[in-house]
Scaffold this active site. Structure first.
Site, PDB file in Angstrom:
ATOM      1  N   GLN A 126       0.838  -1.210   0.000  1.00  0.00           N
ATOM      2  CA  GLN A 126       0.000   0.000   0.000  1.00  0.00           C
ATOM      3  C   GLN A 126       0.868   1.254   0.000  1.00  0.00           C
ATOM      4  OE1 GLN A 126      -2.430   0.272   3.512  1.00  0.00           O
ATOM      5  NE2 GLN A 126      -3.619   2.001   2.770  1.00  0.00           N
ATOM      6  N   GLY A 127       0.690   2.117  -1.002  1.00  0.00           N
ATOM      7  CA  GLY A 127       1.447   3.356  -1.089  1.00  0.00           C
ATOM      8  C   GLY A 127       0.583   4.565  -0.772  1.00  0.00           C
ATOM      9  N   TYR A 128       0.410   4.838   0.510  1.00  0.00           N
ATOM     10  CA  TYR A 128      -0.372   5.994   0.944  1.00  0.00           C
ATOM     11  C   TYR A 128       0.538   7.057   1.577  1.00  0.00           C
ATOM     12  CZ  TYR A 128      -5.204   4.324   0.231  1.00  0.00           C
ATOM     13  OH  TYR A 128      -6.399   3.938  -0.310  1.00  0.00           O
ATOM     14  N   SER A 129       1.105   6.759   2.741  1.00  0.00           N
ATOM     15  CA  SER A 129       1.868   7.757   3.487  1.00  0.00           C
ATOM     16  C   SER A 129       3.111   8.215   2.725  1.00  0.00           C
ATOM     17  CB  SER A 129       2.301   7.194   4.845  1.00  0.00           C
ATOM     18  OG  SER A 129       1.186   6.947   5.666  1.00  0.00           O
ATOM     19  N   SER A 161       4.619  -1.138   4.304  1.00  0.00           N
ATOM     20  CA  SER A 161       4.797  -2.474   4.870  1.00  0.00           C
ATOM     21  C   SER A 161       4.981  -3.514   3.773  1.00  0.00           C
ATOM     22  CB  SER A 161       3.589  -2.851   5.725  1.00  0.00           C
ATOM     23  OG  SER A 161       3.460  -1.992   6.832  1.00  0.00           O
ATOM     24  N   GLU A 244     -10.165  -0.986   6.306  1.00  0.00           N
ATOM     25  CA  GLU A 244      -9.002  -1.150   7.173  1.00  0.00           C
ATOM     26  C   GLU A 244      -9.398  -0.995   8.640  1.00  0.00           C
ATOM     27  OE1 GLU A 244      -4.515   0.806   7.674  1.00  0.00           O
ATOM     28  OE2 GLU A 244      -5.830   1.427   6.040  1.00  0.00           O
ATOM     29  N   ASN A 379      -4.549   7.541  16.238  1.00  0.00           N
ATOM     30  CA  ASN A 379      -5.695   7.586  17.144  1.00  0.00           C
ATOM     31  C   ASN A 379      -6.195   9.002  17.363  1.00  0.00           C
ATOM     32  OD1 ASN A 379      -5.461   4.849  17.274  1.00  0.00           O
ATOM     33  ND2 ASN A 379      -5.416   4.724  19.505  1.00  0.00           N
TER      34      ASN A 379
END
Length: 393
Positions: A126-129, A161, A244, A379
């Site tokens: 996953q390439g988000y951040s 990850s 998620e 959070n």
């Protein structure tokens, strides 16, 4: 057995327990229960077994290779397998990009990508951040500029990850730099074998390698690899994040970790200690409260409702409870938790664990579990979502 379940659901839970007992490799189970980092082989042989059974994507529609599981069956599967020591089902293909593709993707994208996910033959990340866009994901800078029938991608993704194990990455990229923050973003599928991609390992606090930074330098990606509409990627990203966060309660894992605390306390002669029992039962009550909150949400979803902002509550409480339990475990171990060297837990280094350091896996898990209150939206972000969308503040 949970009285909430129907006879059919109870029978399904028994089937999941039987399958897990018969198919989970003993060494993989030992590593999970000991808190040791898992190798790619550990994950793949478990997921291969699930793929052969047809359960790796059980909640998917049958037309795409799933079993049409209800939300309750998905919950039962997750918790029963986790409680028995099965590895976390790596979610990037099955739970994240797969549903986005079969919901928003083209027929060609479905044909190309979905079979490899349900057969466990294609591994996704996953390439988000990004370095300057973590919880503020809409601030991402990785850009994709169209050049004929391809996009030229430049930028980087971080905290990715298992990118070093992956074949493909799904990424959010900025396709319109003039648009407002949440606009002008597209959802793109990128083959990690493409020229111009470099992956740099990031060793996390416990000393294991599961994180990476991924660099894109003039990477050419076919236009057909944009999912859905160009510049509508934020919509698909929110859909994915909902999947998620619903998975984040991890009741089965919390129950397993609590049982480990009970065992370790008994070994240390603390089983009847008043302070231990008070703290243990407070966490047990928190876990049960979260379980029933999850079941109420499942009941709503099964009756046609949406998870909504409550999914953020599951993520918030689930990650916090797991974190508290592993901290409690280290407290119970006391001085027995002091000996630690990352070389003792890394499956790539054949260094024997010395006498007196048999609980090194517990300490590794304690360190690793600092992360769940950050990933998937910290959070603090979850509290803002709950305040705005659930409480109307």
């Amino acid at each position: 057995m949970n009285a909430f379940w129907s006879p059919a659901q109870q029978a399904f839970a028994q089937e999941v327990r039987r399958f897990t007992t018969e198919n989970l490799h003993p060494e993989t189970r030992r590593r999970v229960l000991a808190g040791r980092p898992l190798s790619r082989e550990d994950h793949m042989r478990w997921q291969d077994a699930l793929a052969r059974k047809g359960w790796i994507a059980g909640f998917w529609p049958r037309e795409y290779g799933g079993c049409d599981w209800t939300p309750a069956e998905s919950y039962i599967f997750q918790n029963e397998t986790s409680a028995l020591g099965a590895p976390w089902l790596l979610p990037f293909g099955v739970n994240y990009v797969g549903p986005v593709i079969y919901t928003y993707g083209s027929p060609e994208q479905k044909e190309e990508h979905l079979p490899g996910i349900v057969s466990n033959e294609v591994f996704w990340c996953q390439g988000y951040s990004e370095p300057e866009a973590g919880s503020d994901l809409a601030n991402l800078k990785t850009k994709a500029v169209r050049d004929g029938d391809v996009y030229i991608v430049n930028g980087s993704k971080i905290w990715t990850s298992y990118a070093h194990w992956a074949d493909w990455i799904f990424a959010l990229v900025r396709t319109d730099p003039e648009a407002k923050a949440q606009e002008g973003i597209s959802f793109m599928l990128i083959d990690l074998r493409s020229p111009g991609i470099a992956i740099r390992p990031i060793v996390s606090i416990e000393g294991a390698h599961h994180l990476n930074q991924v660099f894109f330098e003039d990477v050419r990606v076919p236009v057909r690899n944009i999912v859905g509409e160009v510049n509508k990627g934020w919509t698909y990203a929110k859909y994915l994040l909902g999947h998620e966060r619903v998975l984040s309660a991890e009741i089965g894992k919390a129950r397993r970790l609590l049982e480990r605390v009970r065992t370790l306390a008994a070994e240390a002669g603390l089983g009847r200690d008043t302070r231990f029992r008070d703290r243990f039962h407070r966490y047990e009550i928190d876990m049960l409260a979260l379980e029933w909150t999850t079941l109420r949400l499942l009941d709503r979803v099964m009756n046609g409702g949406a998870a909504g902002a409550e999914a953020s509550l599951l993520k918030l409480r689930g990650s916090s409870i797991i974190q508290q339990i592993v901290e409690f475990t280290v407290d119970v171990l006391g001085p027995r938790a002091l000996p630690y060297d990352p070389a003792w837990i890394d499956h790539g280094v054949k260094m024997p664990v010395p006498d007196g350091a048999e609980h090194v896996g517990v300490v590794a898990e304690f360190l690793f579990q600092r992360a769940p209150t950050i990933w998937g939206g910290s959070n603090e972000i979850q509290r803002n979502i709950i305040a705005k969308h659930a409480l109307g503040l």
